[in-house]
Write a protein that holds these residues in place. Structure first.
Motif, PDB file in Angstrom:
ATOM      1  N   SER A 193       0.440  -0.813   0.432  1.00 51.38           N
ATOM      2  CA  SER A 193      -0.190  -0.072  -0.265  1.00 51.38           C
ATOM      3  C   SER A 193       0.804   1.455  -0.183  1.00 51.38           C
ATOM      4  N   ALA A 194       2.379   1.131   0.536  1.00 52.11           N
ATOM      5  CA  ALA A 194       2.725   2.407   0.047  1.00 52.11           C
ATOM      6  C   ALA A 194       4.282   2.222  -0.192  1.00 52.11           C
ATOM      7  N   ARG A 195       4.851   2.955  -0.722  1.00 48.91           N
ATOM      8  CA  ARG A 195       6.045   2.562  -1.416  1.00 48.91           C
ATOM      9  C   ARG A 195       7.301   1.945   0.151  1.00 48.91           C
ATOM     10  N   ILE A 196       8.310   0.924  -0.994  1.00 46.76           N
ATOM     11  CA  ILE A 196       9.311   0.425  -0.690  1.00 46.76           C
ATOM     12  C   ILE A 196      10.471   0.540  -1.052  1.00 46.76           C
ATOM     13  N   PHE A 197      11.367   1.323   0.284  1.00 47.94           N
ATOM     14  CA  PHE A 197      12.377   1.474   0.095  1.00 47.94           C
ATOM     15  C   PHE A 197      12.849   0.758   0.076  1.00 47.94           C
ATOM     16  N   SER A 198      14.486   1.805  -1.220  1.00 47.73           N
ATOM     17  CA  SER A 198      15.765   0.419  -1.237  1.00 47.73           C
ATOM     18  C   SER A 198      16.357  -0.167  -0.547  1.00 47.73           C
ATOM     19  N   SER A 199      17.001   0.662   0.686  1.00 50.73           N
ATOM     20  CA  SER A 199      17.007  -0.743   1.589  1.00 50.73           C
ATOM     21  C   SER A 199      16.324  -1.962   2.709  1.00 50.73           C
ATOM     22  N   ILE A 258      13.556 -11.087  -2.128  1.00 48.58           N
ATOM     23  CA  ILE A 258      14.508  -9.838  -2.070  1.00 48.58           C
ATOM     24  C   ILE A 258      15.259  -8.636  -2.178  1.00 48.58           C
ATOM     25  N   ARG A 259      15.733  -8.520  -2.491  1.00 46.35           N
ATOM     26  CA  ARG A 259      16.492  -7.060  -1.989  1.00 46.35           C
ATOM     27  C   ARG A 259      15.987  -6.124  -2.913  1.00 46.35           C
ATOM     28  N   TRP A 260      15.431  -4.720  -1.886  1.00 42.13           N
ATOM     29  CA  TRP A 260      14.760  -4.521  -2.809  1.00 42.13           C
ATOM     30  C   TRP A 260      15.369  -2.860  -3.443  1.00 42.13           C
ATOM     31  N   GLY A 261      16.203  -2.430  -3.444  1.00 37.22           N
ATOM     32  CA  GLY A 261      17.171  -1.921  -4.155  1.00 37.22           C
ATOM     33  C   GLY A 261      18.161  -2.252  -4.701  1.00 37.22           C
ATOM     34  N   ALA A 299       8.075  -0.317  -9.523  1.00 35.49           N
ATOM     35  CA  ALA A 299       7.065   1.128  -9.673  1.00 35.49           C
ATOM     36  C   ALA A 299       5.709   1.000  -9.159  1.00 35.49           C
ATOM     37  N   GLU A 300       5.133  -0.024  -9.133  1.00 32.67           N
ATOM     38  CA  GLU A 300       4.329  -0.748  -8.626  1.00 32.67           C
ATOM     39  C   GLU A 300       4.505  -1.084  -7.462  1.00 32.67           C
ATOM     40  N   ASN A 301       5.027  -1.284  -6.408  1.00 35.94           N
ATOM     41  CA  ASN A 301       5.753  -1.657  -5.238  1.00 35.94           C
ATOM     42  C   ASN A 301       4.628  -2.709  -5.122  1.00 35.94           C
ATOM     43  N   THR A 302       5.531  -4.313  -5.945  1.00 33.47           N
ATOM     44  CA  THR A 302       4.520  -5.348  -5.681  1.00 33.47           C
ATOM     45  C   THR A 302       6.121  -6.292  -6.458  1.00 33.47           C
ATOM     46  N   VAL A 362      11.140  -6.597   5.519  1.00 38.07           N
ATOM     47  CA  VAL A 362      12.019  -6.865   6.419  1.00 38.07           C
ATOM     48  C   VAL A 362      12.690  -5.064   6.265  1.00 38.07           C
ATOM     49  N   ARG A 363      12.622  -4.462   6.975  1.00 34.47           N
ATOM     50  CA  ARG A 363      13.294  -3.424   6.704  1.00 34.47           C
ATOM     51  C   ARG A 363      14.802  -3.573   7.216  1.00 34.47           C
TER      52      ARG A 363
END
Length: 123
Positions: free
Chosen positions: A25-31, A51-54, A75-78, A99-100
């Motif tokens: 529902s919100a942005r997933i940060f690269s970290s 998967i590491r987002w960044g 782009a779709e936070n999916t 996981v932050r």
């Protein structure tokens, strides 16, 4: 926390494929990292993939390596889980989670979870 919604589960014959999706529902940060876990009846919750987002670097449990592929759309936070060559032992409720720290195979280190999607693989 972020609200996560999984979809794509269902009933499939052994050897078949399914693609799970998990929309945030919100942005997933690269970290951050996004993981998939599964919970089968009578068993403990099990790490499946991360998967590491960044970077997009992916990690898998030995039990699914070579059969499952985790990917993401920033782009779709999916986050997606493509599951091929499914086996009856893959039957479980599949959950996505965030996981932050970006990397962990330990469920307790994830702070946001979806409601789960059922996958049933018939023999």
């Amino acid at each position: 926390q972020v609200h996560l919604v999984e979809s794509g589960g269902g009933l499939v014959q052994a050897g078949g494929s399914l693609r799970l999706s998990c929309a945030a529902s919100a942005r997933i940060f690269s970290s951050h990292g996004m993981g998939w876990f599964r919970h089968a009846p009578g068993k403990e919750r099990e790490f499946v993939a991360l998967i590491r987002w960044g970077t997009g670097n992916a990690y898998y449990a030995d039990s699914v390596k070579g059969r499952f592929t985790i990917s993401r759309s920033t782009a779709e936070n999916t986050v997606y889980l493509q599951m091929n060559s499914l086996k009856p032992e893959d039957t479980a409720v599949y959950y996505c989670a965030r996981v932050r720290s970006g990397y962990s195979k330990t469920a307790t280190e994830y702070d946001s979870w979806g409601q789960g999607t059922q996958v049933i693989v018939s023999s």
